[in-house]
Write an enzyme that holds these catalytic residues in place. Sequence first.
Site, short mmCIF file in Angstrom:
data_model
loop_
_atom_site.label_atom_id
_atom_site.label_comp_id
_atom_site.label_asym_id
_atom_site.label_seq_id
_atom_site.Cartn_x
_atom_site.Cartn_y
_atom_site.Cartn_z
N LYS A 41 -18.93 30.67 24.89
CA LYS A 41 -20.03 30.14 23.98
C LYS A 41 -19.30 29.24 23.62
O LYS A 41 -18.58 29.43 22.94
CB LYS A 41 -20.29 31.73 22.67
CG LYS A 41 -18.76 32.34 22.03
CD LYS A 41 -19.59 32.96 20.81
CE LYS A 41 -18.76 33.60 20.35
NZ LYS A 41 -18.73 34.15 19.12
N ARG A 137 -23.51 42.88 10.74
CA ARG A 137 -24.09 41.27 11.56
C ARG A 137 -25.31 42.24 12.33
O ARG A 137 -27.32 41.79 11.70
CB ARG A 137 -23.35 40.61 12.48
CG ARG A 137 -23.80 39.44 12.31
CD ARG A 137 -22.38 38.69 13.13
NE ARG A 137 -22.10 39.34 13.99
CZ ARG A 137 -21.29 38.51 14.84
NH1 ARG A 137 -20.29 37.65 14.19
NH2 ARG A 137 -20.36 39.58 15.69
N HIS A 167 -18.42 45.90 18.11
CA HIS A 167 -17.80 44.07 17.34
C HIS A 167 -16.90 44.19 16.05
O HIS A 167 -17.55 45.04 15.17
CB HIS A 167 -18.04 43.15 17.24
CG HIS A 167 -17.34 41.89 17.03
ND1 HIS A 167 -16.78 41.73 18.58
CD2 HIS A 167 -17.09 40.66 15.85
CE1 HIS A 167 -16.62 40.61 17.71
NE2 HIS A 167 -16.49 39.93 16.77
N ARG A 223 -13.39 41.41 26.16
CA ARG A 223 -14.87 40.53 25.74
C ARG A 223 -12.98 39.37 25.20
O ARG A 223 -12.81 39.33 23.62
CB ARG A 223 -15.78 40.35 24.39
CG ARG A 223 -16.68 41.12 25.19
CD ARG A 223 -17.70 40.73 24.04
NE ARG A 223 -17.94 41.45 23.09
CZ ARG A 223 -17.35 43.08 21.89
NH1 ARG A 223 -17.25 43.60 22.53
NH2 ARG A 223 -16.72 43.28 20.68
N TYR A 269 -12.74 3.47 2.36
CA TYR A 269 -14.32 3.42 1.29
C TYR A 269 -13.32 4.28 -0.09
O TYR A 269 -12.59 5.10 -0.34
CB TYR A 269 -15.43 3.82 1.46
CG TYR A 269 -16.76 3.69 2.38
CD1 TYR A 269 -16.98 2.71 3.10
CD2 TYR A 269 -15.57 4.47 4.33
CE1 TYR A 269 -17.81 1.98 3.17
CE2 TYR A 269 -16.78 3.61 5.39
CZ TYR A 269 -17.36 2.94 4.96
OH TYR A 269 -18.32 1.82 5.79
N CYS A 315 -13.46 7.23 8.33
CA CYS A 315 -14.91 6.87 8.31
C CYS A 315 -16.03 7.41 9.08
O CYS A 315 -14.90 8.36 9.89
CB CYS A 315 -15.04 4.73 8.63
SG CYS A 315 -13.57 4.36 7.41
N MET A 316 -17.16 7.83 9.40
CA MET A 316 -17.29 7.84 10.49
C MET A 316 -17.21 7.65 12.14
O MET A 316 -17.05 8.71 12.54
CB MET A 316 -19.42 7.93 10.93
CG MET A 316 -20.02 7.57 11.79
SD MET A 316 -21.76 7.52 11.44
CE MET A 316 -22.08 7.74 9.91
N ASP A 317 -17.11 6.46 12.19
CA ASP A 317 -16.24 5.89 13.46
C ASP A 317 -14.40 6.18 13.00
O ASP A 317 -13.99 5.73 14.63
CB ASP A 317 -17.03 4.66 14.33
CG ASP A 317 -18.36 5.16 13.66
OD1 ASP A 317 -18.83 6.18 14.30
OD2 ASP A 317 -18.49 4.52 12.97
#
Length: 385
Positions: A41, A137, A167, A223, A269, A315-317
């Site tokens: 998953k 759950r 589970h 699992r 920043y 930063c973002m990138d």
Amino acid sequence: MSIETFYRDSWAEVDLSKIGYNIRQLQGRLLDGTEIYAVVKANAYGHGDIQVAKQALKSGAKALAVSLLDEAIRLREAGIEEPILVMGWTRPEDAVTASEYRISVTVFQKEWMEKVQLLQFEKPLKLHMKWDTGMGRIGVRTTKEIDDILDHFRINPSFELEAVFTHFATADEEETGYFEEQERRFEYLFSHFERVWQENVEIHTGNSAASMRFPDRMKHFVRFGISMYGLYPSDVVKEERPIALKPAFSLQSRLIHVKKLDAGEAVSYGATYHTRKEEWIGTVPLGYADGWIRKLQGMEVLVDGKRHPIVGRICMDQFMIRLDQEYPLGTKVTLIGKQGAHEITTDEVADYLETINYEIPCMISYRVPRMFFENGHMVEVDNPL
């Protein structure tokens, strides 16, 4: 290393051979007759769902488990024919689609069965009944709920009950009292189930922690999730080390800019970091849009086999690191993985963020290409962009 299939200097590496190794380690621990669901998953916990699924099946897993029907269909459309279970919620109106793709789905509500009962099926609908023995759950909690759901199997030949499962919430903890209480609750429900349902079904209860720690208490299937990727589910299990594991995931980048700053210069920043003396500062082309979040400011990375801290806000990138000397452009930067004698582990990153290791590969975004290796050779690159 060729990176001709993508056009940036950051990437993740996934060693499929280590996925196979971890599966074989668990197989050697389990009793004969206990098989493995490979849990793929969430894009195989960020590793790459199709690639990991194929490797897991090749290495001995008998079936796959995902959380969403979309994830299961993606695997089917990639040519995977082995059994696939959706462990989470599937909308009643999508049950026909699941049957057409031969995908098993999870049931735990009589209301769900009542809605599905009204649909027309050309192929059997394979179902696993989830029992909530203490996770809180999803899942049935009483014998009456079991009976209400079984009534629908008796009147509709399109429904096929393949398995029952639960589970464990605390199988990775040192104190096993609650785990044992969940086992008792499961046995209570199963003793009732056996009295009212005569057909054979599979049973799967164990997650990575339970399957490694208590192999003699596992049922038909386990699992195998986080530990298939080479990570222990808790510090307790890591210390016990019931089987040896090899992490399959690493995260790499390169220096794209290196400069010397005078004392007192600000970086990034908010000017939250100022150089204390003349310092070499390197820029790395990866940021929070790639999943390397701002809270990792101060975390260390490896350059030339040595640790160097992230300085200033991420930063973002891009982010910046303080170097011990000048390095050439293109020098490799390891965020997770080994360089020389040093290693930055997924666990270390998780500890820095005060979270669990599960979250770290999952948070590395689609923007980061995955390079897949087997037996030391690159076999595939997955770049969704």
